[in-house]
Design a protein around this motif. Sequence first.
Motif, short mmCIF file in Angstrom:
data_model
loop_
_atom_site.label_atom_id
_atom_site.label_comp_id
_atom_site.label_asym_id
_atom_site.label_seq_id
_atom_site.Cartn_x
_atom_site.Cartn_y
_atom_site.Cartn_z
N ALA A 258 -13.80 8.69 2.05
CA ALA A 258 -15.00 9.43 1.66
C ALA A 258 -15.23 9.39 0.16
O ALA A 258 -16.36 9.32 -0.31
CB ALA A 258 -14.89 10.88 2.13
N GLY A 259 -14.14 9.43 -0.62
CA GLY A 259 -14.24 9.44 -2.07
C GLY A 259 -12.87 9.33 -2.71
O GLY A 259 -11.85 9.24 -2.02
N GLY A 260 -12.87 9.35 -4.03
CA GLY A 260 -11.62 9.23 -4.77
C GLY A 260 -11.30 10.53 -5.48
O GLY A 260 -11.29 11.58 -4.87
N GLY A 261 -11.04 10.43 -6.78
CA GLY A 261 -10.68 11.61 -7.56
C GLY A 261 -9.21 11.59 -7.93
O GLY A 261 -8.79 10.89 -8.84
N TYR A 262 -8.42 12.37 -7.20
CA TYR A 262 -6.98 12.42 -7.45
C TYR A 262 -6.26 12.87 -6.19
O TYR A 262 -6.76 13.70 -5.44
CB TYR A 262 -6.65 13.40 -8.59
N GLY A 263 -5.06 12.33 -5.98
CA GLY A 263 -4.21 12.87 -4.92
C GLY A 263 -3.47 11.88 -4.07
O GLY A 263 -2.52 12.25 -3.37
N THR A 264 -3.86 10.60 -4.06
CA THR A 264 -3.22 9.67 -3.13
C THR A 264 -1.76 9.39 -3.50
O THR A 264 -0.94 9.15 -2.62
CB THR A 264 -3.98 8.33 -3.05
N GLY A 265 -1.45 9.43 -4.79
CA GLY A 265 -0.06 9.22 -5.19
C GLY A 265 0.88 10.28 -4.65
O GLY A 265 2.08 10.03 -4.47
N ARG A 266 0.35 11.46 -4.34
CA ARG A 266 1.17 12.56 -3.83
C ARG A 266 1.65 12.31 -2.40
O ARG A 266 2.65 12.89 -1.97
CB ARG A 266 0.37 13.87 -3.88
N ILE A 267 0.93 11.47 -1.65
CA ILE A 267 1.29 11.27 -0.24
C ILE A 267 1.90 9.90 0.04
O ILE A 267 2.37 9.66 1.15
CB ILE A 267 0.07 11.48 0.67
N ALA A 268 1.92 9.02 -0.96
CA ALA A 268 2.36 7.64 -0.72
C ALA A 268 3.76 7.55 -0.15
O ALA A 268 4.04 6.74 0.74
CB ALA A 268 2.26 6.82 -2.00
N ALA A 269 4.68 8.39 -0.65
CA ALA A 269 6.08 8.32 -0.20
C ALA A 269 6.27 8.83 1.22
O ALA A 269 7.29 8.55 1.85
CB ALA A 269 6.98 9.10 -1.16
N SER A 270 5.28 9.57 1.74
CA SER A 270 5.40 10.15 3.08
C SER A 270 4.66 9.36 4.15
O SER A 270 4.70 9.71 5.33
CB SER A 270 4.88 11.60 3.07
N ILE A 271 3.99 8.31 3.76
CA ILE A 271 3.23 7.50 4.72
C ILE A 271 4.18 6.76 5.66
O ILE A 271 5.21 6.23 5.24
CB ILE A 271 2.33 6.50 3.98
N ASP A 272 3.83 6.71 6.93
CA ASP A 272 4.58 5.94 7.93
C ASP A 272 4.06 4.51 7.90
O ASP A 272 3.10 4.16 8.58
CB ASP A 272 4.38 6.57 9.32
N TYR A 273 4.71 3.68 7.10
CA TYR A 273 4.24 2.30 6.94
C TYR A 273 4.49 1.47 8.19
O TYR A 273 3.76 0.50 8.45
CB TYR A 273 4.87 1.67 5.70
#
Length: 310
Positions: free
Chosen positions: A80-95
């Motif tokens: 939907a948009g950007g801003g800030y916050g994706t770095g906070r969840i990167a380590a928890s993603i189920d790759y």
Amino acid sequence: MILPKALQPGDTIGVIAPASPPNIENLKKAIPFFENIGFKVQLGHYVEEVHGYLAGTDEQRLKDLHDMFRDDNIKAIICAGGGYGTGRIAASIDYDLIKKHPKIFWGYSDITYLHTAIRQQTGLITFHGPMLASDIGKDDFHEHSKQAFNQLSQPTPMIYDHTYSELKVISKGDANGEIVGGNLSLIVNSLGGPYEIDTNGKLLFIEDVDEPPYRIDSFLSQLKHAGKLDDAAGIIVGDFNNAKPKKDRPSFTLEQVLNDYLSTLNKPVISGFKIGHCQPHYAIPLGVQANLSTEAKRLSIEPGVIGGSS
């Protein structure tokens, strides 16, 4: 390298907000755009959540991301948009989940962090392109930006040359490599962590918005010291919207800063690509092979999708 399947008429696009809260009015205004070109739209459960400067808690934003990849009825995920916050969840993603359910993933700006993490952990080709609340739902959304979504419906090689915008050669050369990168500040944020961008033999794409020249200088300096500029096969310089010096303070221009860091690299470097926080905003796949030629003043990009969805 995993190429996602192309979209077919009637396919469903999932919308998530993995960074900051999107403008909901603009988001809803953007939905008819996809419906008019033959797709259904399904919003993530937490798209309208607000948690400080985030679009929901880390757990909520992560759940929307996982749910959209897990659901095989969803054929593409567009942010939907950007801003800030994706770095906070990167380590928890189920790759592993993403590897098992590869599909189109599209966004830019803060989404750069996810582009790098997903590509380097899974090999999935992702797309740097305009988003619903940030671009599509606004009155100035450009016709050329709309046409960029055509690349999701069939495998289409792309050629970007001077017919789209004025291109300037900063350093001469010709190079092939995978396109990597995105927002310059997010690329720098990845350094020193588990999702540090790999530029070795790649075509590094950079863009940013609202950063004065001294800040861009600091970003490029950090990339230089980290060896990322030397490692790259070539540099694609996208749009640096509103890269203006602060008032009443002496400053270099953006062009001077770019020349300081990029003109002596002895590899192809071209600026002027309308890719980033701009209109029109030309969308490109990340992770695919491309050629950057200063003699032709051209960026040639291989398709980002294959076949069709089942």
